[in-house]
Design a protein around this motif. Sequence first.
Motif, short mmCIF file in Angstrom:
data_model
loop_
_atom_site.label_atom_id
_atom_site.label_comp_id
_atom_site.label_asym_id
_atom_site.label_seq_id
_atom_site.Cartn_x
_atom_site.Cartn_y
_atom_site.Cartn_z
N THR A 1 -10.44 15.23 -4.70
CA THR A 1 -11.09 13.92 -4.62
C THR A 1 -10.36 12.93 -5.55
N LEU A 2 -10.64 11.66 -5.34
CA LEU A 2 -9.98 10.62 -6.14
C LEU A 2 -10.30 10.80 -7.63
N ALA A 3 -11.60 11.00 -7.92
CA ALA A 3 -12.00 11.12 -9.32
C ALA A 3 -11.37 12.36 -9.96
N ALA A 4 -11.32 13.45 -9.20
CA ALA A 4 -10.72 14.67 -9.73
C ALA A 4 -9.22 14.48 -9.95
N LEU A 5 -8.59 13.73 -9.06
CA LEU A 5 -7.16 13.44 -9.21
C LEU A 5 -6.92 12.71 -10.52
N LEU A 6 -7.76 11.71 -10.79
CA LEU A 6 -7.62 10.95 -12.03
C LEU A 6 -7.82 11.86 -13.24
N ALA A 7 -8.87 12.68 -13.17
CA ALA A 7 -9.19 13.54 -14.31
C ALA A 7 -8.08 14.55 -14.57
N ASN A 8 -7.45 15.05 -13.50
CA ASN A 8 -6.43 16.07 -13.68
C ASN A 8 -5.07 15.52 -14.04
N ASN A 9 -4.74 14.32 -13.57
CA ASN A 9 -3.38 13.84 -13.76
C ASN A 9 -3.22 12.82 -14.87
N PHE A 10 -4.27 12.06 -15.17
CA PHE A 10 -4.14 11.05 -16.21
C PHE A 10 -3.78 11.63 -17.58
N PRO A 11 -4.38 12.79 -17.96
CA PRO A 11 -4.09 13.28 -19.30
C PRO A 11 -2.60 13.52 -19.55
N GLU A 12 -1.84 13.91 -18.52
CA GLU A 12 -0.42 14.18 -18.75
C GLU A 12 0.49 13.05 -18.29
N ALA A 13 -0.11 12.02 -17.66
CA ALA A 13 0.73 10.99 -17.06
C ALA A 13 1.44 10.17 -18.14
N SER A 14 2.75 9.99 -17.98
CA SER A 14 3.46 9.12 -18.91
C SER A 14 4.44 8.24 -18.12
N ASP A 15 4.95 8.78 -17.02
CA ASP A 15 5.87 8.03 -16.19
C ASP A 15 5.16 6.80 -15.59
N PRO A 16 5.71 5.59 -15.79
CA PRO A 16 5.01 4.38 -15.35
C PRO A 16 4.69 4.38 -13.85
N LEU B 1 -1.79 6.31 -10.16
CA LEU B 1 -3.14 6.71 -10.57
C LEU B 1 -4.05 5.49 -10.67
N MET B 2 -3.48 4.39 -11.18
CA MET B 2 -4.26 3.15 -11.26
C MET B 2 -4.69 2.71 -9.86
N MET B 3 -3.78 2.92 -8.90
CA MET B 3 -4.10 2.55 -7.53
C MET B 3 -5.25 3.41 -7.02
N ALA B 4 -5.18 4.72 -7.30
CA ALA B 4 -6.28 5.61 -6.90
C ALA B 4 -7.58 5.16 -7.55
N ALA B 5 -7.50 4.76 -8.82
CA ALA B 5 -8.69 4.30 -9.52
C ALA B 5 -9.26 3.05 -8.85
N LEU B 6 -8.35 2.15 -8.44
CA LEU B 6 -8.78 0.91 -7.79
C LEU B 6 -9.49 1.21 -6.48
N VAL B 7 -8.92 2.14 -5.70
CA VAL B 7 -9.54 2.51 -4.42
C VAL B 7 -10.93 3.07 -4.68
N LEU B 8 -11.03 3.96 -5.66
CA LEU B 8 -12.33 4.56 -6.00
C LEU B 8 -13.33 3.48 -6.42
N LEU B 9 -12.84 2.56 -7.27
CA LEU B 9 -13.70 1.49 -7.76
C LEU B 9 -14.22 0.64 -6.60
N LEU B 10 -13.32 0.30 -5.67
CA LEU B 10 -13.72 -0.56 -4.57
C LEU B 10 -14.70 0.16 -3.63
N ILE C 1 -13.88 5.51 -14.27
CA ILE C 1 -13.25 4.19 -14.22
C ILE C 1 -13.32 3.54 -15.61
N ALA C 2 -14.41 3.82 -16.34
CA ALA C 2 -14.50 3.32 -17.72
C ALA C 2 -13.34 3.88 -18.54
N GLY C 3 -13.01 5.16 -18.28
CA GLY C 3 -11.88 5.76 -18.96
C GLY C 3 -10.57 5.11 -18.57
N VAL C 4 -10.41 4.83 -17.28
CA VAL C 4 -9.18 4.18 -16.79
C VAL C 4 -9.04 2.81 -17.44
#
Lengths: 329, 302
Positions: A274-289, A295-304, B141-144
């Motif tokens: 799922t989108l939220a799980a993707l964020l939770a699993n990948n954000f902690p290690e993400a460093s490459d812009p 990931l920000m795009m996935a977050a935006l889709v989830l938010l919308l 999203i708050a975290g993001v």
Amino acid sequence: MSETSSSVVESPPRELPPMVYREPTLSERFFDRFFRGLTWGLAWMTVVLVVGMVVLISVDAWPTLRDSGGREFYSVVWDANRNEFGILTHIWGTLYSSLLALLLGGTLGVAVAIFIAEDFLPSKIRLFLKNLIELLAAIPSVIYGLWGIHVVIPALRAGLHYFPSLLADFSGPSMLSASLVLAIMILPTVTALSRDALESVPPRLREGAYGLGATRWETIRKIVLPTACTGILGAIILAFGRALGETMALAMLVGNSTARDNPLSFNPLLPGQTLAALLANNFPEASDPLQVGALMMAALVLLLITLVVNLFGALIIWRASAQFQGLRS
Amino acid sequence: MSTIPLDEPSERPFEEAIDFDYSLTRWRTLFNLLLTGLSGLATVVALIPLISVLYMLVSHGLARLTEVSVFTALPPTGKDVGGGFGNALQGTLVMVAVASLLSVPFGILVAVYLAEFGKDSTTASVVRFAAKILTGLPSIIAGVFAFAILVMHTGRSSFAGGVGLAVLMLPTIILTAEEALLQVPRKMREAAYGLGCTHTQVVLRVVLPTAIPNIVTGVMLGVARAAGETAPLLFTAAFSYFWLNKLMQPTASLAVFIYRYSGVPYERQVELAWAASLVLVTLVLTINVLAQLITRRAHAHR
């Protein structure tokens, strides 16, 4: 009229005792203006926060989106090493897991709401049950995840032993285990809001039905539920919105499938994503812009998605509460 | 609408038209009983997970809690059989405190605007709408947001975690505080105005002190929610195996501790996750119960 005027004439004009009423001093007036301005400014800050959030996330997502031209939305491959950031699987998984959860949690939640809202039991026991159901909402979602890993998955595996053909598919962490736990997590929302809807049905309608000789359930099915259905629908949609954004339990239970697994499957026994799980699993290690952008795009889709669902749910609840305005005496 | 003509008596007497019989041989009575049973069953089914979660918490978590060292030790690494969640407990408390410091004054002042100064203004309805949107905001999203505004510039820190939690606490505080302020009787305000108070003085000396118990309830509900949140902390405060001594460094929290140790293959470490869960649930429930007690006492005094 004449009586009052004569009494005014007779009694001497009343004066307020000294020091009870006092004009505010200049500094007090100044502070008043300042304080009002402060609260006004902070109030607008809340709006700025919401708008800023959307803008900030969009700005960070933009470079990735521009580079790929929106390929992410129809690609199912997420491979950070090859700069492939397809999120179709995640969008699908978000919607599918929430729908499965809604099917179970929604039905059960409305049934519980009817049981608690109607007077089957003495009101003390009903209050106790209501508090117990609310307790379900107080348990942090990470604990549901822990419970899912150590209770739900083993239980499902034990249950599926009787169906060897299904067991072969079952991978432990899967859509099914995630949706089951998700169903439990949204149940309190469904129950609380449906209960509100049921209790706002005007008692007259109920009494009328009983007066005509209807049994309790005939009344519920033919009078109470149709009257409360808008509110219940709103409850279900808001619960759907909650399920879409739920993160921890899903990140721990959904299996986080990769493209190699069957990505867009209806089979709930397979792992999903799922989108939220993707964020939770990948954000902690993400460093490459580029990856952060994706990931920000996935977050935006989830938010919308959640925004649209929540607004829709709120609108329906608002219509439902306006509906009985004239009926209440 | 066809109605029975008044001048002609009905062919069927009233008693035959409707049947008050409550007999189990009748389908509608049986159906009634069946549905009652089903909805009761649904309630029982809905409570099974609650009982199961609580049972697991006590049976798996309590054993480790008897060793006092879990509250003071650092998280286990590798195959460690000892260890504890001392720094996670510390991190949770610090981050919830940071979040409260940010969101409580902010939220109450916004509520003052909504309930007092700008009650029916356009600003107020826009702000209320924004607060409602925040209520439904997925916690991740708050975290993001905290990641985008802080972590990308200053790195992972407990402050960023606190900001993430503050975003989630804010709508609860705004909406409950507004409700609390609106409940203050009008007479009290009018008396203060009659003495020549400015609107600000009325708010600060009369309305806020009267509404305080209910505002505290809202704040506590927000705190309880923030204490259990994991998603906003995962990539803002992240995790740490050491004690927290600066605000601007990665920090462990109970919630992330549970997440980290939920799937490890070592029995002893999973037990530690259950123990941390028991502590977290106890914390959250205590705050919730206290909040309800405060409301009840405030109402009893009125």
